[in-house]
Design a protein around this motif. Structure first.
Motif, mmCIF file in Angstrom:
data_model
loop_
_atom_site.group_PDB
_atom_site.id
_atom_site.type_symbol
_atom_site.label_atom_id
_atom_site.label_comp_id
_atom_site.label_asym_id
_atom_site.label_seq_id
_atom_site.Cartn_x
_atom_site.Cartn_y
_atom_site.Cartn_z
ATOM 1 N N UNK A 179 0.823 -1.192 0.000
ATOM 2 C CA UNK A 179 0.000 0.000 0.000
ATOM 3 C C UNK A 179 0.857 1.242 0.000
ATOM 4 N N UNK A 180 0.218 2.371 -0.060
ATOM 5 C CA UNK A 180 0.982 3.615 0.003
ATOM 6 C C UNK A 180 1.516 3.799 1.412
ATOM 7 N N UNK A 181 2.691 4.339 1.522
ATOM 8 C CA UNK A 181 3.209 4.640 2.855
ATOM 9 C C UNK A 181 2.681 6.014 3.233
ATOM 10 N N UNK B 266 3.863 15.270 3.283
ATOM 11 C CA UNK B 266 3.389 15.043 1.921
ATOM 12 C C UNK B 266 3.946 13.724 1.392
ATOM 13 N N UNK B 267 3.252 13.164 0.406
ATOM 14 C CA UNK B 267 3.719 11.941 -0.246
ATOM 15 C C UNK B 267 5.105 12.167 -0.847
ATOM 16 N N UNK C 299 4.232 2.791 -8.990
ATOM 17 C CA UNK C 299 4.094 4.241 -9.024
ATOM 18 C C UNK C 299 2.638 4.615 -9.269
ATOM 19 N N UNK C 300 2.067 5.363 -8.334
ATOM 20 C CA UNK C 300 0.696 5.823 -8.471
ATOM 21 C C UNK C 300 0.659 7.274 -8.899
ATOM 22 N N UNK C 301 -0.527 7.790 -9.096
ATOM 23 C CA UNK C 301 -0.674 9.201 -9.479
ATOM 24 C C UNK C 301 -0.339 10.133 -8.328
ATOM 25 N N UNK C 302 -0.878 9.832 -7.140
ATOM 26 C CA UNK C 302 -0.677 10.711 -5.994
ATOM 27 C C UNK C 302 0.383 10.209 -5.035
ATOM 28 N N UNK C 303 0.637 8.900 -5.034
ATOM 29 C CA UNK C 303 1.626 8.343 -4.112
ATOM 30 C C UNK C 303 2.117 7.005 -4.649
#
Length: 119
Positions: free
Chosen positions: A24-26, A33-34, A57-61
């Motif tokens: 998941x995203x950390x 901020x991310x 790699x995601x869009x926001x994080x």
């Protein structure tokens, strides 16, 4: 971007609490901020203090699979765990005369201070 040793310590505590096969995203530190978290994770990985199995790699994080501390990361966290020792070393290394110190100085100073307390 500047390296923030207080944030590094907080990241280590959060990673230590993650389940073994996390994915998941950390985003365990909502005040950061991310971009800042990703930067710190990247330099910690480059230093051999954290590792992960895969990054998406995601869009926001970014999403990390198997994010964990390495042996050296655990060693640093064990030495930085005590709030009193951490605060004392942090004050000394952030003193006006020092202003900043390398990671190896942080690690050795924490280790030395802890050793003094144990003897």
């Amino acid at each position: 971007m500047k390296r923030d040793m207080q944030l590094v310590r907080e990241i280590f505590f959060q990673i230590e609490d993650l389940p073994h096969h996390n994915k998941g995203p950390f985003d365990k530190l909502p005040d950061e901020s991310a971009e800042v978290l990703d930067y710190h994770l990247k330099i910690l990985q480059e230093a051999g203090l954290v590792a992960w199995d895969q990054i998406d790699r995601g869009n926001d994080c970014n999403w990390y699979l198997g994010l964990r501390l390495t042996w050296i990361g655990h060693e640093f966290l064990d030495n930085a765990r005590n709030e009193g020792v951490w605060s004392e070393v942090r004050r000394a290394l952030n003193d006006n005369a020092v202003k900043s110190a390398s990671f190896s100085i942080w690690a050795s100073t924490l280790s030395d201070r802890l050793s003094q307390l144990l003897s």
